[in-house]
Design a protein around this motif. Structure first.
Motif, PDB file in Angstrom:
ATOM      1  N   LYS A 173       0.827  -1.212   0.000  1.00 63.94           N
ATOM      2  CA  LYS A 173       0.000   0.000   0.000  1.00 63.94           C
ATOM      3  C   LYS A 173       0.857   1.257   0.000  1.00 63.94           C
ATOM      4  O   LYS A 173       0.549   2.235  -0.683  1.00 63.94           O
ATOM      5  CB  LYS A 173      -0.966   0.015   1.194  1.00 63.94           C
ATOM      6  N   GLU A 176       2.270   1.811  -3.448  1.00 60.64           N
ATOM      7  CA  GLU A 176       1.230   2.273  -4.387  1.00 60.64           C
ATOM      8  C   GLU A 176       0.961   3.776  -4.227  1.00 60.64           C
ATOM      9  O   GLU A 176       0.582   4.421  -5.164  1.00 60.64           O
ATOM     10  CB  GLU A 176      -0.074   1.493  -4.143  1.00 60.64           C
ATOM     11  N   LYS A 177       1.186   4.283  -3.021  1.00 60.93           N
ATOM     12  CA  LYS A 177       0.952   5.704  -2.765  1.00 60.93           C
ATOM     13  C   LYS A 177       2.101   6.590  -3.241  1.00 60.93           C
ATOM     14  O   LYS A 177       1.934   7.790  -3.369  1.00 60.93           O
ATOM     15  CB  LYS A 177       0.742   5.942  -1.267  1.00 60.93           C
ATOM     16  N   GLN A 178       3.278   5.987  -3.462  1.00 59.88           N
ATOM     17  CA  GLN A 178       4.431   6.780  -3.899  1.00 59.88           C
ATOM     18  C   GLN A 178       4.224   7.272  -5.323  1.00 59.88           C
ATOM     19  O   GLN A 178       3.846   6.508  -6.211  1.00 59.88           O
ATOM     20  CB  GLN A 178       5.719   5.953  -3.811  1.00 59.88           C
TER      21      GLN A 178
END
Length: 181
Positions: A173, A176-178
């Motif tokens: 997660k 994926e946020k980077q």
């Protein structure tokens, strides 16, 4: 004008607020006579809560107190009348057959470090094992007899595997946020 003209509605409101306050997750991490700050507290709390829920229980007030060997030895001598070093002591504050788990869990950081070397695991893994060991005691598991020890070790291993899965999911997660890879 009264907010609650009907006393029954008022009592339901008050009881509902009180009841929801009782079941708030209260897991704290503290230290006594040492400077220690555990990493990833939110993931640890989520993991601890999930283990408790798997056992059909709810989180009450759980306090972790990280300390030195000497501090925990003093507790062991004073309250349990044992003159030995140990990695963890759990004080169970559960009331009767309550499904709400509450207690203080004292952990010797010195002993965790020594045991990590002895068992050839990382400090963090050994710390998680001891953290969940205390929770398992609060859930009713014992470790005095060989059969109890076997069950406790199996529960610890299952719990550590769950932590690994949760940690991996957390890392995915986070990636994926980077922005832009």
């Amino acid at each position: 004008m009264l907010l609650f003209p009907d006393i029954q509605k008022f009592l339901k409101y008050c009881f509902g607020k009180f009841k929801s306050d009782i079941y708030k997750m209260a897991i704290t991490f503290n230290s006594e006579q040492i400077n220690f700050n555990s990493k990833g507290k939110s993931l640890l709390k989520k993991w601890i809560k999930s283990i408790i829920e798997q056992e059909g229980k709810k989180v009450g007030e759980i306090n972790y107190i990280f300390c030195s060997d000497d501090y925990l030895l003093g507790i062991n001598q004073t309250y349990l009348k044992h003159d030995t070093y140990t990695d963890v002591i759990t004080f169970d504050f559960n009331e009767g057959s309550s499904k709400i788990i509450s207690g203080d869990i004292y952990i010797s950081i010195d002993r965790v470090g020594d045991n990590a070397q002895k068992f050839k695991v990382s400090f963090e893994e050994e710390l998680r094992r001891v953290i969940i060991h205390g929770i398992l005691h609060l859930c009713g598991y014992l470790d005095k007899m060989p059969s109890e020890i076997k069950i406790m070790r199996e529960k610890e291993e299952e719990s550590l595997q769950l932590f690994s899965m949760m940690d991996e999911e957390n890392n995915i997660k986070a990636k994926e946020k980077q922005p832009g890879d």
